[in-house]
Design an enzyme around this catalytic site. Structure first.
Site, short mmCIF file in Angstrom:
data_model
loop_
_atom_site.label_atom_id
_atom_site.label_comp_id
_atom_site.label_asym_id
_atom_site.label_seq_id
_atom_site.Cartn_x
_atom_site.Cartn_y
_atom_site.Cartn_z
N SER A 1 2.95 -15.34 -45.08
CA SER A 1 2.63 -14.63 -43.83
C SER A 1 1.28 -13.94 -43.91
O SER A 1 1.11 -12.79 -43.50
CB SER A 1 3.73 -13.62 -43.49
OG SER A 1 3.59 -13.15 -42.16
N LYS B 1 2.27 -17.00 -35.81
CA LYS B 1 1.66 -17.92 -36.78
C LYS B 1 2.16 -19.35 -36.66
O LYS B 1 1.51 -20.27 -37.16
CB LYS B 1 1.85 -17.39 -38.20
CG LYS B 1 1.04 -16.11 -38.44
CD LYS B 1 1.48 -15.36 -39.67
CE LYS B 1 0.66 -14.08 -39.80
NZ LYS B 1 1.24 -13.11 -40.72
N SER C 1 4.50 -11.68 -36.36
CA SER C 1 4.01 -12.78 -37.19
C SER C 1 4.53 -14.15 -36.78
O SER C 1 4.05 -15.16 -37.29
CB SER C 1 4.37 -12.53 -38.66
OG SER C 1 3.48 -11.59 -39.23
#
Length: 226
Positions: free
Chosen positions: A148, A93, A90
């Site tokens: 997230s 991102k 993640s």
């Protein structure tokens, strides 16, 4: 000075989280794996910055790779396997949000498509956005940085580029423009793919650009957002 210190610490924390997390993810399917043993083994990996002349030894961290870079000058203060190919999960991102911020106004409307919502596993990280729902770019960024949210990353990508595929091309181009030479992105959110990878050094290059934006910094500091 306080803001600079925050940037330095965030960069290190992000790098350590990324590569500890992804190493565990890579062995998740092996139920017999002793996670503590894996982490202890990674702590024994050499720390390259310990060989710097007249430089203090850094801590032994349980990450496969980690880097601490002074945000303003790019000086490397700590390095461990910073040129090893690893899966970013993640932390991808930060690049998605950076591109979104560079290409959008905060009050623009982002509409959730079926592809954005249903192309991710339902048990993956999300904030429950539904097809046809409309939120602002600002809310989308908060959803990504605080929650997230994988579907919010997809939606922002479609808003910027029309399709997630075209946005991924933009991700790779932006990374190259920043000086990344060993990264390749294929998703907007970091869901695992063998062709979606980066190196600790490249991640830090992207993080430096991210932390130059005060709005993104403010958003990423928040623990909750309603």
């Amino acid at each position: 000075m306080k803001q600079t210190l925050k940037k330095r610490l965030l960069c290190l924390g992000m790098g350590v989280f990324l590569f500890t997390h992804t190493c565990l993810a890579n062995v998740f399917t092996s139920f017999a794996t002793d996670y503590q043993a894996e982490e202890d083994e990674r702590r024994l990996l050499p720390i390259a910055s310990n060989s710097y002349e007249e430089w203090p030894d850094g801590p032994a961290v349980g990450a496969q790779g980690a880097i601490l870079m002074e945000a303003e000058t790019g000086t490397i203060l700590y390095e461990k396997n910073i040129h090893e190919r690893l899966y970013p999960a993640s932390v991808t991102k930060i690049l998605t949000c950076l591109i979104g911020m560079e290409n959008c106004q905060m009050n623009e409307t982002v509409k959730l498509s079926k592809e954005a919502v249903f192309s991710i596993p339902r048990d993956s990280s999300n904030i429950g956005l539904d097809v046809g729902e409309e939120i602002t770019v600002e809310q989308c960024l908060y959803g990504i940085l605080v929650g997230s949210a994988n579907e919010a990353s997809n939606a922002l990508a479609e808003h910027v580029s029309g399709t997630m595929e075209d946005f991924v091309k933009l991700m790779n181009q932006r990374a190259a423009d920043l000086g990344c030479t060993d990264s390749h992105f294929v998703t907007t959110n970091g869901l695992n793919d063998e062709n979606h990878y980066t190196y600790p050094y490249d991640l830090e290059v992207i993080a430096r650009e991210f932390f130059k934006n005060e709005i993104l910094c403010k958003m990423s500091y928040k623990r909750t957002y309603n």
